[in-house]
Design a protein around this motif. Sequence first.
Motif, PDB file in Angstrom:
ATOM      1  N   PRO A   1      19.528  33.509  27.312  1.00  0.00           N
ATOM      2  CA  PRO A   1      19.104  32.460  27.172  1.00  0.00           C
ATOM      3  C   PRO A   1      17.614  32.073  26.444  1.00  0.00           C
ATOM      4  N   ILE A   2      17.284  30.673  25.964  1.00  0.00           N
ATOM      5  CA  ILE A   2      16.152  30.545  25.182  1.00  0.00           C
ATOM      6  C   ILE A   2      15.480  29.604  25.997  1.00  0.00           C
ATOM      7  N   GLY A   3      15.338  29.632  27.071  1.00  0.00           N
ATOM      8  CA  GLY A   3      14.487  28.868  27.998  1.00  0.00           C
ATOM      9  C   GLY A   3      14.776  28.610  29.548  1.00  0.00           C
TER      10      GLY A   3
ATOM     11  N   GLY B   1      17.878  34.368  23.374  1.00  0.00           N
ATOM     12  CA  GLY B   1      18.909  33.713  22.188  1.00  0.00           C
ATOM     13  C   GLY B   1      19.824  34.636  21.705  1.00  0.00           C
ATOM     14  N   THR B   2      20.333  34.530  20.472  1.00  0.00           N
ATOM     15  CA  THR B   2      21.416  35.258  19.713  1.00  0.00           C
ATOM     16  C   THR B   2      20.690  36.559  19.040  1.00  0.00           C
ATOM     17  N   PRO B   3      20.958  37.666  19.390  1.00  0.00           N
ATOM     18  CA  PRO B   3      20.349  38.934  18.587  1.00  0.00           C
ATOM     19  C   PRO B   3      20.793  38.659  17.215  1.00  0.00           C
ATOM     20  N   LEU B   4      20.033  39.399  16.131  1.00  0.00           N
ATOM     21  CA  LEU B   4      20.226  39.239  14.898  1.00  0.00           C
ATOM     22  C   LEU B   4      19.975  37.875  13.954  1.00  0.00           C
ATOM     23  N   ILE B   5      19.566  36.781  14.844  1.00  0.00           N
ATOM     24  CA  ILE B   5      19.479  35.391  14.095  1.00  0.00           C
ATOM     25  C   ILE B   5      17.822  35.748  14.431  1.00  0.00           C
ATOM     26  N   SER B   6      17.191  35.848  13.215  1.00  0.00           N
ATOM     27  CA  SER B   6      15.802  36.073  13.191  1.00  0.00           C
ATOM     28  C   SER B   6      15.390  36.746  14.286  1.00  0.00           C
ATOM     29  N   ASP B   7      15.911  37.912  14.513  1.00  0.00           N
ATOM     30  CA  ASP B   7      15.798  39.017  15.367  1.00  0.00           C
ATOM     31  C   ASP B   7      16.554  40.362  14.972  1.00  0.00           C
ATOM     32  N   PRO B   8      16.149  41.231  15.727  1.00  0.00           N
ATOM     33  CA  PRO B   8      16.618  42.721  15.168  1.00  0.00           C
ATOM     34  C   PRO B   8      18.092  42.820  15.418  1.00  0.00           C
TER      35      PRO B   8
ATOM     36  N   PRO C   1      23.462  30.923  23.782  1.00  0.00           N
ATOM     37  CA  PRO C   1      22.388  30.047  23.393  1.00  0.00           C
ATOM     38  C   PRO C   1      21.890  30.853  22.027  1.00  0.00           C
ATOM     39  N   CYS C   2      21.347  29.754  21.285  1.00  0.00           N
ATOM     40  CA  CYS C   2      20.574  30.004  19.697  1.00  0.00           C
ATOM     41  C   CYS C   2      20.082  28.798  19.723  1.00  0.00           C
ATOM     42  N   ALA C   3      18.605  28.885  19.479  1.00  0.00           N
ATOM     43  CA  ALA C   3      17.867  27.876  19.112  1.00  0.00           C
ATOM     44  C   ALA C   3      18.128  27.185  17.863  1.00  0.00           C
ATOM     45  N   ALA C   4      18.537  27.656  16.718  1.00  0.00           N
ATOM     46  CA  ALA C   4      19.042  27.057  15.779  1.00  0.00           C
ATOM     47  C   ALA C   4      20.160  26.031  15.877  1.00  0.00           C
ATOM     48  N   ILE C   5      21.004  26.592  16.826  1.00  0.00           N
ATOM     49  CA  ILE C   5      22.388  25.677  16.887  1.00  0.00           C
ATOM     50  C   ILE C   5      22.089  24.635  18.000  1.00  0.00           C
TER      51      ILE C   5
ATOM     52  N   PHE D   1      14.959  25.491  10.302  1.00  0.00           N
ATOM     53  CA  PHE D   1      14.082  26.690  10.081  1.00  0.00           C
ATOM     54  C   PHE D   1      13.357  26.978  11.448  1.00  0.00           C
ATOM     55  N   TYR D   2      12.879  28.089  11.791  1.00  0.00           N
ATOM     56  CA  TYR D   2      12.127  28.291  13.110  1.00  0.00           C
ATOM     57  C   TYR D   2      10.408  28.298  12.572  1.00  0.00           C
ATOM     58  N   GLU D   3       9.648  27.889  13.292  1.00  0.00           N
ATOM     59  CA  GLU D   3       8.115  27.799  12.777  1.00  0.00           C
ATOM     60  C   GLU D   3       7.514  27.966  14.192  1.00  0.00           C
ATOM     61  N   SER D   4       6.281  28.527  14.219  1.00  0.00           N
ATOM     62  CA  SER D   4       5.592  28.514  15.190  1.00  0.00           C
ATOM     63  C   SER D   4       4.801  27.110  15.340  1.00  0.00           C
TER      64      SER D   4
ATOM     65  N   VAL E   1      12.221  17.345  14.712  1.00  0.00           N
ATOM     66  CA  VAL E   1      11.200  18.503  15.171  1.00  0.00           C
ATOM     67  C   VAL E   1      11.671  18.902  16.840  1.00  0.00           C
ATOM     68  N   CYS E   2      12.617  20.004  16.909  1.00  0.00           N
ATOM     69  CA  CYS E   2      13.098  20.048  18.129  1.00  0.00           C
ATOM     70  C   CYS E   2      12.273  21.265  19.036  1.00  0.00           C
ATOM     71  N   ARG E   3      11.795  20.574  20.062  1.00  0.00           N
ATOM     72  CA  ARG E   3      10.698  21.577  20.899  1.00  0.00           C
ATOM     73  C   ARG E   3      11.126  21.818  22.275  1.00  0.00           C
TER      74      ARG E   3
ATOM     75  N   GLY F   1       4.189  25.034  22.835  1.00  0.00           N
ATOM     76  CA  GLY F   1       5.665  25.652  23.024  1.00  0.00           C
ATOM     77  C   GLY F   1       6.353  26.264  21.648  1.00  0.00           C
ATOM     78  N   GLU F   2       7.666  26.156  21.609  1.00  0.00           N
ATOM     79  CA  GLU F   2       8.428  26.776  20.274  1.00  0.00           C
ATOM     80  C   GLU F   2       9.209  25.638  19.736  1.00  0.00           C
ATOM     81  N   CYS F   3       9.408  25.735  18.420  1.00  0.00           N
ATOM     82  CA  CYS F   3      10.014  24.800  18.066  1.00  0.00           C
ATOM     83  C   CYS F   3      11.158  25.187  16.994  1.00  0.00           C
ATOM     84  N   VAL F   4      12.078  24.126  16.476  1.00  0.00           N
ATOM     85  CA  VAL F   4      13.029  24.453  15.351  1.00  0.00           C
ATOM     86  C   VAL F   4      12.728  23.046  14.667  1.00  0.00           C
ATOM     87  N   VAL F   5      12.744  23.357  13.293  1.00  0.00           N
ATOM     88  CA  VAL F   5      12.836  22.026  12.388  1.00  0.00           C
ATOM     89  C   VAL F   5      13.822  21.737  11.763  1.00  0.00           C
TER      90      VAL F   5
HETATM   91  N1  SAM Z   1      17.360  34.843  17.992  1.00  0.00           N
HETATM   92  C1  SAM Z   1      16.912  33.529  18.596  1.00  0.00           C
HETATM   93  C2  SAM Z   1      17.888  32.451  18.613  1.00  0.00           C
HETATM   94  O1  SAM Z   1      18.929  32.789  18.699  1.00  0.00           O
HETATM   95  O2  SAM Z   1      17.384  31.431  18.797  1.00  0.00           O
HETATM   96  C3  SAM Z   1      15.583  33.174  17.902  1.00  0.00           C
HETATM   97  C4  SAM Z   1      14.434  34.325  17.710  1.00  0.00           C
HETATM   98  S1  SAM Z   1      13.214  33.818  16.684  1.00  0.00           S
HETATM   99  C5  SAM Z   1      12.172  35.227  16.860  1.00  0.00           C
HETATM  100  C6  SAM Z   1      12.240  33.021  17.787  1.00  0.00           C
HETATM  101  C7  SAM Z   1      12.137  31.601  17.329  1.00  0.00           C
HETATM  102  O3  SAM Z   1      13.023  30.810  17.566  1.00  0.00           O
HETATM  103  C8  SAM Z   1      10.860  30.554  17.822  1.00  0.00           C
HETATM  104  O4  SAM Z   1       9.584  31.013  17.388  1.00  0.00           O
HETATM  105  C9  SAM Z   1      11.131  29.143  17.716  1.00  0.00           C
HETATM  106  O5  SAM Z   1      11.070  28.813  16.290  1.00  0.00           O
HETATM  107  C10 SAM Z   1      12.762  29.278  18.185  1.00  0.00           C
HETATM  108  N2  SAM Z   1      12.970  29.178  19.579  1.00  0.00           N
HETATM  109  C11 SAM Z   1      13.435  30.047  20.336  1.00  0.00           C
HETATM  110  N3  SAM Z   1      13.666  29.392  21.737  1.00  0.00           N
HETATM  111  C12 SAM Z   1      13.337  28.025  21.540  1.00  0.00           C
HETATM  112  C13 SAM Z   1      13.346  26.966  22.322  1.00  0.00           C
HETATM  113  N4  SAM Z   1      13.591  27.032  23.582  1.00  0.00           N
HETATM  114  N5  SAM Z   1      12.942  25.743  21.777  1.00  0.00           N
HETATM  115  C14 SAM Z   1      12.902  25.638  20.491  1.00  0.00           C
HETATM  116  N6  SAM Z   1      12.622  26.610  19.584  1.00  0.00           N
HETATM  117  C15 SAM Z   1      13.075  28.031  20.052  1.00  0.00           C
END
Ligand code: SAM
Length: 290
Positions: A22-24, A96-103, A124-128, A170-173, A195-197, A226-230
Amino acid sequence: MAEIGSGKKTSLPPGLYVVATPIGNLADISERALDVLAGVDRIACEDTRVTAKLLTAKLIKKPLLAYHEHNGAVQRPKILDMIKSGERVALVSDAGTPLISDPGFKLVAEAQDEDLYVTAIPGPCAAITALSLAGLPTDRFLFMGFPPNKSGARQSWFTAEAKTHASLVFYESTRRLPECLADAAEVLGNRAVAVCRELTKKFEEVRRGSLPRVAAQYSQEGAPKGECVVVIGPPERKEETGGGSDMDTDALLKAALNHMSVKSASAFVAEVTGEKKKALYARALELSGK
Ligand code: SAM
């Protein structure tokens, strides 16, 4: 082959299992992911404390093995040896999903190269998830990972994709979000953005609007929590390379060059199309063979 995902504990063949988590929202883990995590011999994870929390919540107890950017070269041969000796190893990331901006990419590649069994348990994958909510075109999208931290490098990063006819994801802090959006607006101009937060979490928010307007809002309000995807929408068709309007621009330039100097032709076409004079001048030079 062993049946996976029936909801019952099953026996799995030796191999590498790439499992999305899960991503949250903990409820987003799939039944199959739980089956696999419960059925493997050990779990390779980025941060053992983060994965231990997930496993505790799901009543799963497994030996954990740290696998991250800094120890990958040492851990990879060990994990491959474990699989060769008949073990089932799951790979998860913090979320989230391994390999997607992850090892994980090198581990998967090496396991595949050695003809080991490799499978993925999607989830789950934050980008999708962001694309599902952004309300921007999804027929073509470019996932860009994380932007560089410094403004100059970030502007070049956007410039390189300014003509790509696709939504940019893209992902951004969130800490850097205001400056990042300001750079994006400067380079990409008046496009749509979302901006999806805090996706799947209690304070989930999708802020949509024009890139300059949303950038101005965040620069006024400061960094959100929190965390976000743009997600940034594609450029208008007229800016697309290789497509209709570039061809039209070339045709216009060629026609103008028949009776005008390079300078006058590019100025004329800039006025007609609204495109940048400098770029048109360079193109006119090419077309005229000068
Ligand atoms: N592998 C993960 C995935 O499948 O989503 C992403 C890992 S990457 C290191 C972490 C980044 O994903 C965060 O800095 C943020 O940009 C985004 N992210 C992860 N969880 C999120 C969430 N619940 N809401 C928004 N962005 C999220």
